[in-house]
Design an enzyme around this catalytic site. Structure first.
Site, PDB file in Angstrom:
ATOM      1  N   GLU A  20      12.240   7.731   5.291  1.00  0.00           N
ATOM      2  CA  GLU A  20      11.139   8.239   5.188  1.00  0.00           C
ATOM      3  C   GLU A  20       9.813   7.145   5.517  1.00  0.00           C
ATOM      4  O   GLU A  20       8.735   7.641   6.032  1.00  0.00           O
ATOM      5  CB  GLU A  20      10.872   8.709   3.699  1.00  0.00           C
ATOM      6  CG  GLU A  20      10.948   7.617   2.849  1.00  0.00           C
ATOM      7  CD  GLU A  20      11.184   8.102   1.177  1.00  0.00           C
ATOM      8  OE1 GLU A  20      12.028   9.027   1.056  1.00  0.00           O
ATOM      9  OE2 GLU A  20      10.500   7.713   0.189  1.00  0.00           O
TER      10      GLU A  20
ATOM     11  N   HIS B 104      16.988   9.543  -6.104  1.00  0.00           N
ATOM     12  CA  HIS B 104      15.510   8.859  -5.648  1.00  0.00           C
ATOM     13  C   HIS B 104      14.805   7.954  -6.809  1.00  0.00           C
ATOM     14  O   HIS B 104      14.775   8.306  -7.628  1.00  0.00           O
ATOM     15  CB  HIS B 104      15.004   9.492  -4.627  1.00  0.00           C
ATOM     16  CG  HIS B 104      15.884   9.853  -3.235  1.00  0.00           C
ATOM     17  ND1 HIS B 104      15.209   9.715  -2.148  1.00  0.00           N
ATOM     18  CD2 HIS B 104      17.057  10.154  -2.963  1.00  0.00           C
ATOM     19  CE1 HIS B 104      16.151   9.900  -1.024  1.00  0.00           C
ATOM     20  NE2 HIS B 104      17.117  10.597  -1.722  1.00  0.00           N
TER      21      HIS B 104
ATOM     22  N   PRO C 283       0.925  -1.438   0.062  1.00  0.00           N
ATOM     23  CA  PRO C 283       0.192  -0.091  -0.214  1.00  0.00           C
ATOM     24  C   PRO C 283       0.896   1.314   0.113  1.00  0.00           C
ATOM     25  O   PRO C 283       0.274   2.356  -0.280  1.00  0.00           O
ATOM     26  CB  PRO C 283      -0.888  -0.049   1.193  1.00  0.00           C
ATOM     27  CG  PRO C 283      -0.019  -0.960   2.284  1.00  0.00           C
ATOM     28  CD  PRO C 283       0.579  -2.076   1.084  1.00  0.00           C
TER      29      PRO C 283
HETATM   30  C1  NOJ Z   1      10.587  10.345  -2.570  1.00  0.00           C
HETATM   31  C2  NOJ Z   1      11.979  10.505  -2.052  1.00  0.00           C
HETATM   32  O1  NOJ Z   1      12.564   9.321  -1.739  1.00  0.00           O
HETATM   33  C3  NOJ Z   1      11.713  11.424  -1.000  1.00  0.00           C
HETATM   34  O2  NOJ Z   1      13.008  11.712  -0.412  1.00  0.00           O
HETATM   35  C4  NOJ Z   1      11.279  12.777  -1.742  1.00  0.00           C
HETATM   36  O3  NOJ Z   1      11.049  13.738  -0.547  1.00  0.00           O
HETATM   37  C5  NOJ Z   1       9.920  12.541  -2.495  1.00  0.00           C
HETATM   38  N1  NOJ Z   1      10.058  11.492  -3.217  1.00  0.00           N
HETATM   39  C6  NOJ Z   1       9.724  14.199  -3.076  1.00  0.00           C
HETATM   40  O4  NOJ Z   1      10.488  14.056  -4.127  1.00  0.00           O
HETATM   41 CA    CA Z   2      11.671   6.949  -1.890  1.00  0.00          CA
END
Ligand code: NOJ
Ligand code: CA
Length: 696
Positions: free
Chosen positions: A493, A468, A193
């Site tokens: 994150e 990323h 999800p």
């Molecule tokens: C995913 C990235 O891993 C994250 O670090 C970033 O803040 C967001 N995308 C927005 O670009």
């Molecule tokens: Ca990411």
């Protein structure tokens, strides 16, 4: 750059009968690669480690569109062998000097009948593993290929314990699973999800995939120098204890790879070691890449950075101005710049600075949304850069492509020209969402070429890339040192918002022996407000922040600056969460560029201890992390210089620390440690240890 070149040509052997083919043996003799041809003329290889078979009969071959299978009716027409010692220096890295010593064997393979299509196999055998690749030479009867399947087998000798993520064609951001090889079940991990894009077509794994045999040997499978080719997943045959290369495809073209001859495939790599820690110490992957082709890169300096980032993942602010809580304002950027300057951090990342974020996630048509040059009207880009400059801090640019790579390619020159004008030398890129056009995947040949184009354009403009949602690291940083870092794993994150509660304590003790073998990681450690709630309980969006937390102790957050290698290391928490925290001293002090690295101890998924000497200062830093089990680590400090004395500060878990019950319990204090000292430390459950040893 300094090259040490000593090539000894050991022999050019003429035609020989297949049974006489000699094995290729690593410099110390511990690893042997043997190529053979069976009665159908099919080439296969085996690998011996310490005289025992570690990879059993494994066939090689290809399927093509509109052409015959290659892999039967083959003979070996010629072999050649040489020993190579070709040490080199990294621009920045885990160590300055990289040893590169291997035995190389080339087998020239040719069909006996028909068009006599030739494919050579090039093998480089090191003492800690090997790589082999297919070389398609120029030939009269064959000028191009459309590969529908690469058929490289890896036959195991037992049901090894395996640390694996599914062979997702679109993302590597899965938790690692630990299971016997025969119990790998990637299909049950479909449709997580929290993934904006995921495609797991069959029971396969992504690489690096790491294994431990019943005898206690370690294996890790990956690839090196992934250039103009599709990324490789490994399809699992649980009954036969076997893996076969399964290249990432495209629904648009229906094939895997299209190339003109001559070309060579990426290296298929197998690290083989007797101790887990030697997997980390190995330089096999970078060594199997070409030397720097972009010249002087002194315009980039390894650095620690902070940024307008974590607050968005917490839901405290947003990328999108229309949300009413825009993070990237001029005032907020200045607040981060002040904080960076006060604490000696060289960079400030600002996400959400450019218009378009209101159409970021969940929109089908994302082409043309971001232009990478137009700031929101509450963000004065020029003023922020001027202010940063005045404070001796560099802004790190952010380009979220929202997986519209064609838009990004059209904008690259304009976007990087703006960066040049502002004196910005690093960009974090992002590829969230399904690729446009639909039917291409993040890890297919088309995207591999896109990510490369970005590196090439970056090199032209003196821009370093931290991608990323990237293509996996395959050691390209040797050739393109501006490939400074990347994500390509479940990062910090997920601890903020993942509905499964974030990364468990074993996550990073697995990552160190899997994903980290591929190359630098932008993990973004350094959360001090480990529990997250109830501080952010007034936040209306932001997923599961009420129940999530970081599943490590505070001491482990510090240790990660040493354990995880990257030439850009973020201190990701909000400036206010570092205020009056003595532990911040460690992040200020710790190096980001290393003269040498000593992997002292470790076990996959359990713990790891690494010491690194900072380049240019002689200062040493040590990091040790453990999984959910507390443990005692004994450290022998004989890596320290016997002729130096050090100011030592130890940051360790408090006696009552625990990743869940008491994550911030920590003791900080000086210690009398020198060359020859041996010390024991207790790591809490989910805990860590960080030590700075600064030359007096
Ligand atoms: C995913 C990235 O891993 C994250 O670090 C970033 O803040 C967001 N995308 C927005 O670009
Ligand atoms: Ca990411």
């Amino acid at each position: 750059m300094r090259y040490l070149m000593a090539v000894i040509l050991l022999g050019l052997l003429g035609c020989q009968s297949d049974s006489e083919i000699q094995p290729t043996t690593s410099p110390s003799g511990n690893i042997q690669f043997q190529l053979s041809i069976d009665e159908n003329g099919s080439p296969y290889y085996t690998i011996q480690h310490q005289e025992k078979t570690i990879i059993d009969t494994s066939y090689l071959g290809f399927e093509f569109k509109d052409d015959n299978h290659w892999g039967t009716g083959i003979s070996i027409v010629k072999t050649s062998e040489k020993e190579v010692q070709n040490d080199w220096e990294m621009q920045w890295g885990e160590q300055r000097l990289v040893k590169n010593h291997y035995q190389e064997f080339t087998y020239e393979l040719e069909e006996k009948e028909g068009r006599k299509r030739k494919v050579n196999l090039e093998v480089r055998v090191y003492d800690d593993g090997l790589g082999f690749r297919y070389v398609f030479p120029k030939q009269a009867e064959w000028d191009s290929v459309i590969i529908t399947d690469e058929l490289t087998q890896f036959n195991l000798t037992g049901d090894h314990t395996t640390w694996w993520i599914p062979g997702d064609w679109d993302i590597y951001e899965h938790l690692y699973n630990t299971s016997p090889f025969s119990e790998i079940d990637a299909l049950k991990l479909r449709n997580h999800p929290n993934l904006a894009q995921t495609h797991i077509p069959e029971n396969a794994v992504n690489t690096p995939v790491t294994m431990k045999t019943a005898e206690g040997k370690y294996l890790s499978f990956h690839e090196a120098n992934l250039t103009d080719y599709a990324g490789m997943t490994l399809k699992v045959d649980a009954d036969k204890l076997s893996m076969t290369s399964e290249l990432v495809g495209s629904d648009i073209t229906g094939y895997k790879v299209k190339r003109k001859l001559p070309f060579e495939t990426p290296w298929r790599t197998i690290q083989i070691t007797e101790e887990a820690k030697d997997l980390i110490a190995s330089n096999l992957i970078v060594n199997l890449n070409e030397p720097n082709t972009i010249g002087d890169v002194s315009w980039f300096k390894p650095k620690k950075y902070v940024g307008i980032w974590w607050e968005m993942h917490l839901g405290v602010s947003s990328w999108d101005k229309a949300s009413g809580k825009h993070g990237a304002t001029t005032a907020n950027a200045k607040r981060y710049i002040d904080f960076a300057a006060e604490n000696g951090f060289g960079g400030v990342l600002v996400e959400g600075w450019n218009t378009g974020w209101e159409r970021w996630i969940g929109f089908e048509d994302r082409e043309g949304v971001f232009d990478f040059i137009t700031p929101y009207d509450d963000y004065d880009l020029e003023e922020v850069v001027r202010y940063a400059d005045e404070k001796g801090v560099e802004i790190i640019m952010h380009h979220e492509t929202s997986s519209a790579p064609r838009t990004y390619e059209q904008q690259l020159d304009t976007a990087y020209t703006l960066m040049n004008r502002l004196g910005i030398h690093a960009v974090k890129t992002g590829y969230v969402g399904k690729i446009i056009p639909k039917g291409e995947y993040h890890h297919g040949q088309w995207m591999v070429n896109h990510y490369r184009k970005v590196l090439e354009k970056g090199a032209e403009h003196q821009v370093a890339i931290n991608a990323h949602e990237p293509i996996k690291a395959t050691g390209i940083r040797r050739t393109y040192p501006n490939a400074i870092s990347r994500e390509g794993l479940r990062g910090q994150e997920f601890n903020a918002w993942a509905s499964d509660g974030g990364n468990p304590p074993e996550h990073l003790p697995i990552i160190a022996f899997t994903r980290m073998l591929a190359g630098p990681i932008d993990f973004t450690p350094g959360v001090f407000d480990i529990k997250l709630s109830p501080k952010y309980s007034d936040v209306s969006t932001g997923g599961d922040i009420q129940k999530n937390q970081i599943n490590t102790t505070l001491a482990q957050q510090l240790a990660l600056y040493v354990v995880i290698y990257s030439p850009v290391q973020m201190a990701c928490d909000l400036p206010q969460n570092y205020k009056d925290e003595p532990a911040l001293q460690f992040i200020s002090d710790v190096g980001v560029d290393w003269e040498q690295t000593k992997v002292l101890d470790g076990e996959v998924g359990d713990f790891v201890t690494i010491a690194r000497e900072e380049k240019g200062t002689g200062n040493w830093f040590l990091g040790s992390i453990t999984d959910e089990n507390p443990r005692e680590v004994e450290i022998d400090f004989s890596f320290l210089d016997p002729n130096s004395s050090y100011d030592v500060i130890v940051y360790q878990d408090g006696p009552d620390a625990h990743w869940n019950d008491n994550p911030t319990s920590m003791s900080i204090g000086p210690a009398d440690i020198q060359h020859g000292s041996t010390m024991k430390y207790q790591l809490a459950a989910g805990g860590g240890l960080a030590i700075s040893m600064m030359v007096k």
